[in-house]
Design a protein around this motif. Structure first.
Motif, PDB file in Angstrom:
ATOM      1  N   GLU A  26     -32.179  26.331 -44.446  1.00  0.00           N
ATOM      2  CA  GLU A  26     -30.689  25.738 -44.500  1.00  0.00           C
ATOM      3  C   GLU A  26     -30.421  24.547 -43.647  1.00  0.00           C
ATOM      4  N   SER A  36     -26.945  38.252 -44.014  1.00  0.00           N
ATOM      5  CA  SER A  36     -26.619  39.808 -44.030  1.00  0.00           C
ATOM      6  C   SER A  36     -27.616  40.604 -44.773  1.00  0.00           C
ATOM      7  N   SER A  75     -18.349  37.546 -42.338  1.00  0.00           N
ATOM      8  CA  SER A  75     -16.935  37.104 -42.481  1.00  0.00           C
ATOM      9  C   SER A  75     -15.966  38.351 -43.194  1.00  0.00           C
ATOM     10  N   THR A 117     -16.880  37.535 -48.432  1.00  0.00           N
ATOM     11  CA  THR A 117     -17.879  37.031 -49.346  1.00  0.00           C
ATOM     12  C   THR A 117     -17.260  37.557 -50.682  1.00  0.00           C
ATOM     13  N   THR A 155     -21.261  42.126 -43.997  1.00  0.00           N
ATOM     14  CA  THR A 155     -20.754  41.105 -44.011  1.00  0.00           C
ATOM     15  C   THR A 155     -19.904  40.176 -42.700  1.00  0.00           C
TER      16      THR A 155
HETATM   17  O1  M6R Z   1     -19.928  36.538 -44.250  1.00  0.00           O
HETATM   18  P1  M6R Z   1     -21.430  37.182 -44.845  1.00  0.00           P
HETATM   19  O2  M6R Z   1     -22.133  37.705 -43.937  1.00  0.00           O
HETATM   20  O3  M6R Z   1     -21.033  38.039 -45.918  1.00  0.00           O
HETATM   21  O4  M6R Z   1     -22.118  35.834 -45.464  1.00  0.00           O
HETATM   22  C1  M6R Z   1     -23.170  35.995 -46.239  1.00  0.00           C
HETATM   23  C2  M6R Z   1     -23.933  34.766 -46.390  1.00  0.00           C
HETATM   24  O5  M6R Z   1     -23.237  33.888 -47.138  1.00  0.00           O
HETATM   25  C3  M6R Z   1     -24.175  34.041 -45.053  1.00  0.00           C
HETATM   26  O6  M6R Z   1     -25.401  35.092 -44.305  1.00  0.00           O
HETATM   27  C4  M6R Z   1     -25.346  32.921 -45.371  1.00  0.00           C
HETATM   28  O7  M6R Z   1     -26.434  33.265 -46.027  1.00  0.00           O
HETATM   29  C5  M6R Z   1     -25.577  32.175 -43.907  1.00  0.00           C
HETATM   30  N1  M6R Z   1     -25.200  30.765 -44.182  1.00  0.00           N
HETATM   31  C6  M6R Z   1     -27.012  32.202 -43.734  1.00  0.00           C
HETATM   32  O8  M6R Z   1     -27.123  31.526 -42.557  1.00  0.00           O
END
Ligand code: M6R
Length: 359
Positions: A243, A58, A104, A107, A102
């Motif tokens: 990753e 993000s 989700s 975070t 974000t």
């Molecule tokens: O849900 P979010 O977009 O806030 O999450 C942020 C990161 O934890 C997320 O993008 C993470 O880096 C992914 N596993 C990347 O592929």
């Protein structure tokens, strides 16, 4: 479920053209008006600076967003990693506006910043895939990604959806402020071109699978390089590769390599370059020659208009502000096949959870 797909990640990568079209349906009328609440635009217009706060993928989408807001709305933007920003808040402008990106909406690193900015009384927007999520509830405004559930730990369609929503917001804000470049920007046309461009890449997965076999089969490390938005995209491409394939990959500003990091280039080190930012392509090609002279195996991902016979992946031309949307697709597939060929767990890589709910 994942239906006929072997992995959620591949399904979610494949869904991206449909997500682009769904977002056009949600946010843009047939005659090109953008459906974003006037209160939100007024609050953004009143701000002297936008602060985009996010983590991981993000955050990388935020880096692309900075260019969109600055070019289309002439609004200065800072992009910050949430876990740093919360504890070392920089000197803020007089009238900041906070945008939380974000997928989700849960975070913890991003939420702790929102808690603080709420205490400070600053206006905020959460751009999220999850209606009713914590960051959505606690911000003044929410815009949804409409990407559908993203199950694979490696984020893919949320990244492209975030960039598309940032585009809508940047164009709407630019128009609100009567910026010619935003008034003239044909969102329906440009994003439809992106969707068909993505489809072209997705229809030739075999080529990418074969290239991965050739270039990345046994390597322990790799570099992605680029300049401008190609650099921002390099960071995301490297994160995807790390990753799920556990290849130690680094995204690097192409011109910065020679200031030290080039010492890491050995015989056979893969260096993957994005060549989509017109103003710097020749310079990045020069950097590729420098690493080739030191033994690197180079691999190029280039926009059609600038392609040379020796380039590996040639991408359909899209608006120069939107190249990351198409350019990320081969990078997602490179990570996917590298993981698959190493026999790793594509959807559930070691040490990682889908949502990071601790600081
Ligand atoms: O849900 P979010 O977009 O806030 O999450 C942020 C990161 O934890 C997320 O993008 C993470 O880096 C992914 N596993 C990347 O592929």
């Amino acid at each position: 479920g994942k239906g006929a797909y072997p992995h959620y990640m591949l399904k979610e990568v494949d869904e991206q053209p449909a997500v682009m079209r769904r977002l056009l349906n949600e946010y843009v009328t047939a005659d090109g008006q953008i459906k974003i609440n006037a209160d939100l635009l007024t609050a953004l217009e009143a701000a002297d600076r936008l602060y985009i706060v996010a983590a991981g993928t993000s955050y990388h989408a935020g880096l692309i967003g900075k260019t969109l807001f600055e070019k289309l709305a002439k609004k200065p933007v800072e992009v910050h990693v949430a876990s740093e920003f919360g504890y070392h808040m920089p000197l803020l402008s007089a009238k900041p506006f906070f945008i939380f990106l974000t997928q989700s909406g849960e975070t913890a690193d991003s939420r702790q910043v929102l808690v603080q900015t709420n205490q400070m009384g600053y206006p905020s927007l959460t751009i999220t895939n999850s209606q009713g999520s914590t960051l959505s509830r606690e911000a003044d405004h929410t815009l949804l990604l409409h990407a559908g559930p993203e199950i694979a730990v490696a984020s893919t369609k949320a990244y492209t959806a975030q960039i598309a929503v940032e585009l809508f917001l940047a164009v709407a804000l630019g128009r609100h402020q009567e910026q010619a470049v935003a008034l003239e920007f044909d969102v329906n046309h440009e994003l439809t071109l992106v969707a068909t461009g993505m489809e072209a890449v997705l229809s030739d997965k075999d080529q990418i699978e074969a290239l991965v076999k050739h270039y990345l089969a046994t390597t322990r490390n790799a570099f992605y390089i680029g300049r401008g938005t190609d650099y921002a995209l390099s960071l995301e491409a490297a994160l995807k590769l790390k990753e799920i394939s556990y290849i130690q990959a680094e995204g690097f500003a192409a011109g910065e390599l020679k200031h030290g990091t080039i010492a890491l280039i050995e015989d056979g080190t893969p260096v993957l370059a994005f060549l989509m930012d017109q103003s710097t392509i020749d310079h990045t090609r020069g950097n590729l020659q420098e690493v080739t002279a030191r033994g690197a195996q180079t691999f190029t991902i280039v926009s059609d208009a600038f392609a040379q016979p020796t380039d590996q992946i040639v991408l359909p031309q899209v608006n120069p502000l939107l190249t990351a949307l198409v350019g990320v697709v081969p990078a997602q597939l490179i990570a996917y096949y590298a993981s698959l060929q190493r026999g790793l767990d594509v959807d559930q890589p070691r040490n990682l959870a889908k949502s990071v709910t601790v600081e």
